[in-house]
Design an enzyme around this catalytic site. Sequence first.
Site, PDB file in Angstrom:
ATOM      1  N   ASN A   1      19.029  77.049  11.505  1.00 49.48           N
ATOM      2  CA  ASN A   1      18.088  76.154  11.619  1.00 49.48           C
ATOM      3  C   ASN A   1      19.107  74.778  11.939  1.00 49.48           C
ATOM      4  OD1 ASN A   1      16.525  73.777  11.134  1.00 49.48           O
ATOM      5  ND2 ASN A   1      16.040  74.450   8.918  1.00 49.48           N
TER       6      ASN A   1
ATOM      7  N   LYS B   1      18.338  71.874  12.345  1.00 50.20           N
ATOM      8  CA  LYS B   1      17.749  70.515  11.846  1.00 50.20           C
ATOM      9  C   LYS B   1      18.023  69.453  13.048  1.00 50.20           C
ATOM     10  CE  LYS B   1      18.707  72.363   7.167  1.00 50.20           C
ATOM     11  NZ  LYS B   1      18.938  72.054   5.839  1.00 50.20           N
TER      12      LYS B   1
ATOM     13  N   GLU C   1      12.547  69.997   3.886  1.00 48.29           N
ATOM     14  CA  GLU C   1      12.894  68.654   4.335  1.00 48.29           C
ATOM     15  C   GLU C   1      11.325  68.301   5.044  1.00 48.29           C
ATOM     16  OE1 GLU C   1      16.273  69.950   6.656  1.00 48.29           O
ATOM     17  OE2 GLU C   1      17.257  70.289   4.772  1.00 48.29           O
TER      18      GLU C   1
ATOM     19  N   SER D   1      23.097  76.976   1.742  1.00 45.00           N
ATOM     20  CA  SER D   1      24.593  77.117   1.724  1.00 45.00           C
ATOM     21  C   SER D   1      25.085  78.569   2.147  1.00 45.00           C
ATOM     22  CB  SER D   1      25.137  76.574   0.481  1.00 45.00           C
ATOM     23  OG  SER D   1      24.967  75.382   0.298  1.00 45.00           O
TER      24      SER D   1
HETATM   25  P1  13P Z   1      22.385  74.990   4.706  1.00 43.64           P
HETATM   26  O1  13P Z   1      22.748  76.292   5.184  1.00 43.64           O
HETATM   27  O2  13P Z   1      23.058  73.876   5.333  1.00 43.64           O
HETATM   28  O3  13P Z   1      22.285  74.609   3.232  1.00 43.64           O
HETATM   29  O4  13P Z   1      20.823  74.542   5.088  1.00 43.64           O
HETATM   30  C1  13P Z   1      19.814  75.552   4.479  1.00 43.64           C
HETATM   31  C2  13P Z   1      18.683  75.341   5.103  1.00 43.64           C
HETATM   32  O5  13P Z   1      17.927  74.476   4.748  1.00 43.64           O
HETATM   33  C3  13P Z   1      18.013  76.135   6.524  1.00 43.64           C
HETATM   34  O6  13P Z   1      16.818  75.972   6.529  1.00 43.64           O
END
Ligand code: 13P
Length: 249
Positions: free
Chosen positions: A10, A12, A97, A213
Amino acid sequence: MSRRMIIAGNWKMNKPPSQAAEFIRQLVPLVADAEAEVVCCVPAIDIVPAVEAAKGSNIRIGAENMYFEEKGAYTGEIAPDMLVDAGVSHVILGHSERREYFAETDEMVNRKVKAAFAHGLIPIICCGETLKQREQGITIDWIRQQIKIAFQDITPEQAAAAVIAYEPIWAIGTGKVATSGQAQEVCHAIRQLMGELYGPEVAEQVRIQYGGSVAPANAAELFSQPDIDGGLVGGASLKPDFGQIVHWK
Ligand code: 13P
């Protein structure tokens, strides 16, 4: 039966289109012989170049969100058909989010899940508790409610094809990964709920990811849990590290 692992990135709100194509090209040889299904979920503006760069490879391109309506006066939104037309196979729905910053409700997530299936997209349906909820001891109740609403009016065939991502909010982007025991406990509870809702066959087929994470150093421990079928990876999916996570074994 054994479920095929699915490792999804992802991105983001990271990587402009020019870098997206370049990164996918870099990733192609790193994941070429993966046993797991490999998906990169990218910002909407990156979809077209990412699909082009992934052509002929085993990398599938996913979206990070979509709207549930077919078309029309919804300024700024993207319809399911548009994603399909662009070559998208998966779509992340109900990420924490989006729930937190864009006021997405369980009911909206359910409408999006229905729209995804209606258009042949595989939804990656996110759920997860806050640290406060975990401390209050209501994690499982909360997750059950999120999943129950997300799957309202979803058929058993559709449910079996769905991907559910368990992402404890306190583990996202914090470097504070859930222990494999914590992650397994919730993923098991989700599978149990799918059994209650749809019967044992669907429970056996539905794939459940852990997210929060995930990194090369912890992927093997997490992904070897019996009810964890892969991961939804944020930060580490932006780097060649993603190739190592895909080869977690
Ligand atoms: P991280 O791997 O950066 O913690 O993000 C997890 C996440 O929200 C994947 O959708």
